[in-house]
Design an enzyme around this catalytic site. Structure first.
Site, mmCIF file in Angstrom:
data_model
loop_
_atom_site.group_PDB
_atom_site.id
_atom_site.type_symbol
_atom_site.label_atom_id
_atom_site.label_comp_id
_atom_site.label_asym_id
_atom_site.label_seq_id
_atom_site.Cartn_x
_atom_site.Cartn_y
_atom_site.Cartn_z
ATOM 1 N N THR A 216 2.915 -35.717 -16.824
ATOM 2 C CA THR A 216 2.346 -34.439 -16.368
ATOM 3 C C THR A 216 2.438 -34.257 -14.859
ATOM 4 O O THR A 216 2.647 -33.145 -14.369
ATOM 5 C CB THR A 216 0.852 -34.364 -16.782
ATOM 6 O OG1 THR A 216 0.802 -34.365 -18.208
ATOM 7 C CG2 THR A 216 0.169 -33.127 -16.258
ATOM 8 N N SER B 229 5.550 -39.271 -21.584
ATOM 9 C CA SER B 229 5.394 -40.695 -21.888
ATOM 10 C C SER B 229 5.288 -40.962 -23.386
ATOM 11 O O SER B 229 5.358 -42.106 -23.818
ATOM 12 C CB SER B 229 4.217 -41.304 -21.133
ATOM 13 O OG SER B 229 2.994 -40.903 -21.688
ATOM 14 N N THR C 104 0.245 -39.993 -18.831
ATOM 15 C CA THR C 104 -0.999 -40.691 -19.166
ATOM 16 C C THR C 104 -1.056 -41.133 -20.628
ATOM 17 O O THR C 104 -1.769 -42.071 -20.966
ATOM 18 C CB THR C 104 -2.232 -39.807 -18.882
ATOM 19 O OG1 THR C 104 -2.143 -38.617 -19.669
ATOM 20 C CG2 THR C 104 -2.338 -39.458 -17.418
HETATM 21 N N1 ASP Z 1 2.133 -35.871 -22.311
HETATM 22 C C1 ASP Z 1 1.950 -36.322 -20.966
HETATM 23 C C2 ASP Z 1 2.598 -37.678 -20.844
HETATM 24 O O1 ASP Z 1 2.039 -38.647 -21.226
HETATM 25 C C3 ASP Z 1 0.507 -36.398 -20.614
HETATM 26 C C4 ASP Z 1 0.191 -36.785 -19.192
HETATM 27 O O2 ASP Z 1 1.002 -37.241 -18.430
HETATM 28 O O3 ASP Z 1 -0.990 -36.618 -18.821
HETATM 29 O O4 ASP Z 1 3.676 -37.795 -20.353
#
Ligand code: ASP
Length: 335
Positions: free
Chosen positions: A12, A58, A89
């Protein structure tokens, strides 16, 4: 002057809104950073940015990205004082756990961070997360893989993602915070890992078939038999409380025994975020122990998955893997 390396893998923090929702942005991350004056503060270490291609949400991170991050850090180890890995995350706790096993006896900090709101949007938590991570990476005080998020420095292989939408997204319920970033950054020397005397080495992971099965009331464990006994080399069983499984699952111990005889490893973890597995404490967990399952003690599922990959990748015989599974190798469990 200290110099650190920022490895941008996606997530993100660098995303933009696309037709189907947030996706990795097209602009180089170093350009975005260059527009934010705080990143050129003389109080920060100097830095270089390595940008992965493709950039990933991710959810798409696999063993090969863990190995790639590991190799990037290993190959640049002598050039920098520390590393910041920018990562989504969603699977950050898995990557942090994996890197803690891939990068053994780390001589320099590896700080993984990201954000819940993209850096280019108003109210982003990304800027503060990166700034503090950069300072920690240059501090010379940390010799392990950590997650820094929302003011807290956490041991990577103890951390879990706690919230899908709060800015305070991570915690390590079974291990104290390593540092707090308030007005200053306060390190807790008594819980930080000491610098290892042993030489740094990297152990790449092999893509072994590993699975996680969560026990739930009413589970028909017989339906999982072919997976546990034949298809997977390692299984993490997420059990109730201290390692308990339902009594009516009479087939379970037979299945674990069969898996055991087939050479597979079954690790028992708990669905509870705090506390520990204690096989044999209740009659409801004794059959697991008798059938040959090993205790994951107070490891997170993320750490147990990473440790299975690690021990299988080392090529150890089965009894050594079982023995090491219950031992603390890099701060992942309390013995
Ligand atoms: N979907 C995103 C990821 O994990 C969520 C984030 O980065 O907060 O790449």
């Amino acid at each position: 002057m200290k110099r650190i390396c920022i490895i941008y893998t996606g997530g993100t923090i660098g995303m933009e809104r696309g037709e189907n929702g947030y996706e990795p942005g097209k602009e180089p991350f170093s350009n975005i950073m260059a527009r934010i004056s705080d990143f050129s503060s003389p109080e920060l270490p100097e830095y270089d940015v390595i940008e992965f291609s493709p950039l990933l949400d991710s959810s798409d991170v696999t063993v090969s990205e863990w190995n790639l991050i590991g190799r990037t850090i290993r190959d640049n180890m002598d050039k920098y004082d520390g590393f910041v890995v920018l990562h989504g995350t969603d699977t950050m706790a898995y990557t942090a756990s994996a890197l803690s096993f891939i990068l053994r006896n780390l001589p320099k900090p590896v700080i993984i961070t990201g954000s819940q709101i993209p850096l280019c949007e108003i109210r982003s938590d990304g800027k503060d997360n990166i700034l503090a991570s950069m300072m920690i990476a240059a501090s010379g005080k940390v010799f392990e893989v950590c997650i820094f998020f929302a003011g807290k420095l956490l041991r990577g292989n103890r951390a879990i993602k706690m919230s899908a939408d709060s800015l305070i997204a991570f915690d390590s319920p079974n291990y104290p915070k390593l540092a707090d970033a308030g007005i200053g950054i306060r390190y807790r020397d008594n819980v930080l890992m000491k610098k290892s005397e042993a030489p740094f080495k990297m152990q790449e992971f092999v893509e072994e078939p590993i699975g996680v099965i969560k026990i739930f009331p009413g589970i028909r464990i017989d339906l999982f038999e072919p997976i546990i006994t034949q298809k997977l080399r390692g299984v993490v069983l997420e059990t109730f409380g201290a390692g308990n499984v339902p009594n009516y699952c009479t087939e379970l111990s037979g299945i674990i025994k069969k898996a055991y005889e087939h050479g597979n490893i079954v690790v028992v973890c708990s669905q509870c975020p705090t506390g520990t597995v204690s096989l044999g404490h209740y009659a409801a967990s004794s059959p697991l122990k008798k059938a040959g399952a090993v205790s994951g003690k107070n490891m997170t599922t993320e750490a147990a998955v990473a440790k299975l990959y690690y021990l299988l990748s080392c090529g150890y015989p089965k009894d050594k893997i079982e023995e090491l599974m219950e031992k603390d190798l890099c701060g992942e469990l309390d013995e």
